[in-house]
Design a protein around this motif. Structure first.
Motif, mmCIF file in Angstrom:
data_model
loop_
_atom_site.group_PDB
_atom_site.id
_atom_site.type_symbol
_atom_site.label_atom_id
_atom_site.label_comp_id
_atom_site.label_asym_id
_atom_site.label_seq_id
_atom_site.Cartn_x
_atom_site.Cartn_y
_atom_site.Cartn_z
ATOM 1 N N PRO A 144 25.146 77.674 41.263
ATOM 2 C CA PRO A 144 24.421 78.838 41.787
ATOM 3 C C PRO A 144 23.715 78.594 43.125
ATOM 4 C CG PRO A 144 23.896 78.477 39.479
ATOM 5 C CD PRO A 144 24.713 77.302 39.920
ATOM 6 N N VAL A 145 23.720 79.653 43.943
ATOM 7 C CA VAL A 145 22.988 79.633 45.219
ATOM 8 C C VAL A 145 21.606 80.233 44.955
ATOM 9 C CG1 VAL A 145 22.899 80.663 47.524
ATOM 10 C CG2 VAL A 145 25.076 79.910 46.598
ATOM 11 N N GLU A 146 20.564 79.555 45.445
ATOM 12 C CA GLU A 146 19.200 80.086 45.343
ATOM 13 C C GLU A 146 18.771 80.559 46.727
ATOM 14 O OE1 GLU A 146 17.879 76.186 44.036
ATOM 15 O OE2 GLU A 146 17.475 77.039 42.054
ATOM 16 N N SER A 147 17.516 80.987 46.859
ATOM 17 C CA SER A 147 17.102 81.561 48.145
ATOM 18 C C SER A 147 17.142 80.537 49.285
ATOM 19 C CB SER A 147 15.700 82.154 48.027
ATOM 20 O OG SER A 147 14.820 81.127 47.646
ATOM 21 N N ASP A 148 17.140 79.238 48.967
ATOM 22 C CA ASP A 148 17.220 78.216 50.024
ATOM 23 C C ASP A 148 18.493 77.373 49.907
ATOM 24 O OD1 ASP A 148 16.532 76.983 47.685
ATOM 25 O OD2 ASP A 148 15.003 75.671 48.568
ATOM 26 N N GLY A 149 19.513 77.962 49.288
ATOM 27 C CA GLY A 149 20.798 77.246 49.210
ATOM 28 C C GLY A 149 21.140 76.798 47.802
ATOM 29 N N ILE A 150 22.206 76.034 47.711
ATOM 30 C CA ILE A 150 22.748 75.603 46.410
ATOM 31 C C ILE A 150 21.680 74.912 45.551
ATOM 32 C CG2 ILE A 150 23.547 73.341 47.273
ATOM 33 C CD1 ILE A 150 26.210 73.882 45.724
ATOM 34 N N ASN A 151 21.751 75.118 44.234
ATOM 35 C CA ASN A 151 20.811 74.479 43.306
ATOM 36 C C ASN A 151 21.174 72.977 43.202
ATOM 37 O OD1 ASN A 151 19.938 73.322 40.746
ATOM 38 N ND2 ASN A 151 19.259 75.391 40.227
ATOM 39 N N ILE A 152 20.277 72.136 43.680
ATOM 40 C CA ILE A 152 20.595 70.704 43.817
ATOM 41 C C ILE A 152 20.714 70.016 42.452
ATOM 42 C CG2 ILE A 152 19.755 68.470 44.738
ATOM 43 C CD1 ILE A 152 20.895 70.342 46.899
ATOM 44 N N ILE A 171 28.842 76.999 52.632
ATOM 45 C CA ILE A 171 28.658 77.845 53.831
ATOM 46 C C ILE A 171 27.141 77.832 54.071
ATOM 47 C CG2 ILE A 171 29.056 80.144 54.840
ATOM 48 C CD1 ILE A 171 30.952 80.589 52.286
ATOM 49 N N PRO A 172 26.633 76.863 54.831
ATOM 50 C CA PRO A 172 25.168 76.686 54.862
ATOM 51 C C PRO A 172 24.411 77.772 55.623
ATOM 52 C CG PRO A 172 26.292 74.862 55.969
ATOM 53 C CD PRO A 172 27.344 75.825 55.582
ATOM 54 N N ASN A 173 25.079 78.469 56.558
ATOM 55 C CA ASN A 173 24.350 79.477 57.344
ATOM 56 C C ASN A 173 24.792 80.886 56.990
ATOM 57 O OD1 ASN A 173 22.819 77.656 59.011
ATOM 58 N ND2 ASN A 173 24.770 77.137 59.993
ATOM 59 N N PHE A 174 23.824 81.724 56.575
ATOM 60 C CA PHE A 174 24.071 83.150 56.305
ATOM 61 C C PHE A 174 25.317 83.294 55.437
ATOM 62 C CE2 PHE A 174 22.754 82.373 60.782
ATOM 63 C CZ PHE A 174 21.400 82.428 60.500
ATOM 64 N N GLN A 175 25.214 82.654 54.307
ATOM 65 C CA GLN A 175 26.350 82.507 53.403
ATOM 66 C C GLN A 175 27.012 83.846 53.093
ATOM 67 O OE1 GLN A 175 26.793 82.905 49.747
ATOM 68 N NE2 GLN A 175 27.782 81.010 49.105
ATOM 69 N N ASN A 176 28.335 83.831 53.048
ATOM 70 C CA ASN A 176 29.098 84.991 52.620
ATOM 71 C C ASN A 176 29.428 84.786 51.145
ATOM 72 O OD1 ASN A 176 30.902 87.045 52.198
ATOM 73 N ND2 ASN A 176 32.440 86.353 53.669
ATOM 74 N N PRO A 177 28.895 85.581 50.236
ATOM 75 C CA PRO A 177 28.313 86.901 50.441
ATOM 76 C C PRO A 177 26.790 86.992 50.380
ATOM 77 C CG PRO A 177 28.819 86.635 48.127
ATOM 78 C CD PRO A 177 29.179 85.337 48.793
ATOM 79 N N SER A 178 26.081 85.913 49.997
ATOM 80 C CA SER A 178 24.663 86.070 49.629
ATOM 81 C C SER A 178 23.725 86.206 50.831
ATOM 82 C CB SER A 178 24.207 84.869 48.783
ATOM 83 O OG SER A 178 24.194 83.706 49.591
ATOM 84 N N GLY A 179 24.179 85.811 52.024
ATOM 85 C CA GLY A 179 23.328 85.865 53.211
ATOM 86 C C GLY A 179 22.334 84.702 53.294
ATOM 87 N N VAL A 180 22.344 83.833 52.280
ATOM 88 C CA VAL A 180 21.357 82.754 52.188
ATOM 89 C C VAL A 180 21.656 81.623 53.181
ATOM 90 C CG1 VAL A 180 20.765 80.805 50.652
ATOM 91 C CG2 VAL A 180 20.665 83.160 49.796
ATOM 92 N N MET A 182 20.903 77.547 53.851
ATOM 93 C CA MET A 182 20.452 76.345 53.144
ATOM 94 C C MET A 182 19.344 75.652 53.921
ATOM 95 S SD MET A 182 22.742 73.036 52.029
ATOM 96 C CE MET A 182 24.069 73.914 51.277
ATOM 97 N N SER A 183 18.275 75.260 53.213
ATOM 98 C CA SER A 183 17.156 74.589 53.878
ATOM 99 C C SER A 183 17.599 73.211 54.387
ATOM 100 C CB SER A 183 15.997 74.416 52.891
ATOM 101 O OG SER A 183 16.400 73.532 51.857
ATOM 102 N N LEU A 184 16.798 72.677 55.326
ATOM 103 C CA LEU A 184 17.111 71.358 55.878
ATOM 104 C C LEU A 184 17.073 70.297 54.772
ATOM 105 C CD1 LEU A 184 17.730 69.665 58.325
ATOM 106 C CD2 LEU A 184 15.280 69.537 58.811
ATOM 107 N N GLU A 185 16.070 70.449 53.907
ATOM 108 C CA GLU A 185 15.916 69.482 52.812
ATOM 109 C C GLU A 185 17.183 69.469 51.934
ATOM 110 O OE1 GLU A 185 12.672 70.604 50.376
ATOM 111 O OE2 GLU A 185 12.783 68.761 49.191
ATOM 112 N N LYS A 186 17.683 70.668 51.616
ATOM 113 C CA LYS A 186 18.881 70.736 50.761
ATOM 114 C C LYS A 186 20.121 70.224 51.493
ATOM 115 C CE LYS A 186 17.678 73.909 47.125
ATOM 116 N NZ LYS A 186 18.053 75.127 46.357
ATOM 117 N N ARG A 187 20.179 70.441 52.825
ATOM 118 C CA ARG A 187 21.332 69.912 53.572
ATOM 119 C C ARG A 187 21.382 68.388 53.390
ATOM 120 N NH1 ARG A 187 22.578 74.095 58.346
ATOM 121 N NH2 ARG A 187 21.582 75.823 57.289
ATOM 122 N N GLY A 188 20.188 67.765 53.502
ATOM 123 C CA GLY A 188 20.105 66.309 53.334
ATOM 124 C C GLY A 188 20.477 65.910 51.911
#
Ligand SMILES: Cc1ncc(COP(=O)(O)O)c(C=O)c1O
Length: 394
Positions: A144-152, A171-180, A182-188
């Motif tokens: 699942p995608v949360e408001s700051d990206g994928i659930n880690i 899709i870390p930026n403006f995800q299709n379809p959710s628009g979310v 991903m935060s920097l922390e989650k990218r790491g």
């Protein structure tokens, strides 16, 4: 004739949900279902001038067969652009031109995965990529995608429990379809988990330039010290999707495999469009063009979200729009989402049911996706008024 088709494409049957999408081309239907750039956003004059010059000065270069890796000057231009602006080409990387970013998805799983291997995807995710993965008979595991990206936590769990995970698709930026985003922390965190588990990351970033609020975050590729990230870029949303020009950045050994796979797929991408893209990047004001399309989409997104903020839509919640082309809306608990979408289309507004973006379309979902770039401003206003009536009747 009793036609026999390959088992591996059996998962690509048209679904009941996609049937709704057929209505979008009917006359009178306002479509919030597509994902096309706005007709206002194409730099048609510049493209026309470059094209005329190109055919005048170098017709053979533009019309002849070319090489699979792509037009060398465009590869250099994009390498420079992605290095200087995004630190996203590492010493071990190469960049090739593809037929849209869609082809990167296909080539990556074609070259990295065996039948039955697992690709971890954000849930919901982009249908085009999910279908590319499905066509290679891969297991899709949705996290699942949360408001700051994928659930880690769930990503970590999936990496432990799923067998033969080869790729994490994000899709870390403006995800299709959710628009979310991903935060920097989650990218790491995604990067660290991929590294720990020996899994490649496929970073798909067609919407990165379309930011309307806040500051850009670093690409996951910029964190790549270990050669585990494949980056997919595209000119589709910033220049023209009809040109079909995208690109892949990946470590050299991965790129060589993508190139062999591409050779049997389409030999090379449209060379005329590649030269055009290169000329556009080098002779036009790319930054001014991006500012211009950001203004168009900021305006269009506000027409949609201002309507959603009005009392008529109080039953609907939606993810804030900071970029991209979509608004992801959620209906109140208990509302039948497919019925809602059918009712909307019977009233001449088409939206996409959220199930279409899940790994398993039969899973329940109370969300739907709306696009604000394709309709004209007056269609946006009219469509939202119609939708308000449908919401009222819930
Ligand atoms: C997330 C995502 N990835 C890839 C693509 C494919 O883009 P292209 O036109 O570059 O093939 C799209 C197109 O809508 C998309 O939304």
């Amino acid at each position: 004739m009793n036609y026999q088709f390959a088992d591996r494409i059996s998962a690509l049957q048209p679904s009941a949900i996609r049937e709704i999408l057929k209505f979008t081309s009917m006359p009178g239907v306002i479509s919030f279902a597509a994902g096309n750039p706005s007709a206002e956003a194409f730099p048609a004059k510049e493209i026309g001038e470059i094209s005329a010059r190109l055919l005048d000065e170098n017709p053979v270069g533009a019309l002849q067969y070319s090489i699979t890796e792509g037009y060398a000057p465009l590869r250099e231009t994009m390498k420079k652009h992605m290095t200087e602006r995004h630190n996203s080409v590492k010493g071990f990387d190469q960049l090739i031109i593809t037929s849209g970013a869609q082809q990167v998805m296909e080539l990556v799983v074609k070259s990295l995965c065996n039948e039955g291997d697992c690709v971890i995807c954000e849930s919901p995710s982009f249908i085009g990529s999910l279908n590319a993965f499905r066509s290679y008979n891969l297991k899709l595991c949705g996290v699942p995608v949360e408001s700051d990206g994928i659930n880690i936590e769930l990503l970590e769990q999936a990496l432990k429990t799923e067998k033969n995970v080869r790729v994490i698709y994000t899709i870390p930026n403006f995800q299709n379809p959710s628009g979310v985003t991903m935060s920097l922390e989650k990218r790491g965190a995604v990067y660290a988990l991929a590294k720990k588990n020996g899994v490649m990351i496929l970073e798909d970033n067609p919407y990165g330039e379309l930011r309307y609020v806040g500051e850009a975050l670093p690409n996951i590729k910029s964190l790549d010290e270990d050669g585990i990230v494949i980056y997919a870029g595209s000119f589709s949303k910033v220049l023209s999707p009809g040109m079909r020009v995208g690109y892949a950045i990946a470590p050299a050994p991965v790129i060589s495999k993508l190139v062999v796979c591409k050779q049997v797929s389409d030999v090379h991408s449209n060379i005329w469009a590649q030269i055009l893209a290169d000329e556009f990047m080098n002779t036009c004001d790319y930054d001014a063009h991006i500012r211009h399309i950001r203004e168009i989409y900021t305006r269009k997104s506000r027409i949609m979200t201002d309507a959603l903020d009005s009392p008529e839509f109080e039953k609907i919640s939606y993810n804030p729009v900071s970029g991209g082309l979509f608004v992801w809306c959620t209906l109140p608990a208990g509302v039948n989402m497919p019925e809602f979408c059918k009712k909307a289309v019977r009233n001449n507004v088409a939206v996409v049911p959220g199930n279409a973006f899940l790994m398993d379309e039969s899973e329940p979902c109370s969300s739907f996706r709306m696009n604000f770039s394709t309709p004209t401003d007056s269609q946006l206003t009219e469509g939202m008024e119609i939708l308000a009536g449908v919401v009222k009747s819930l």
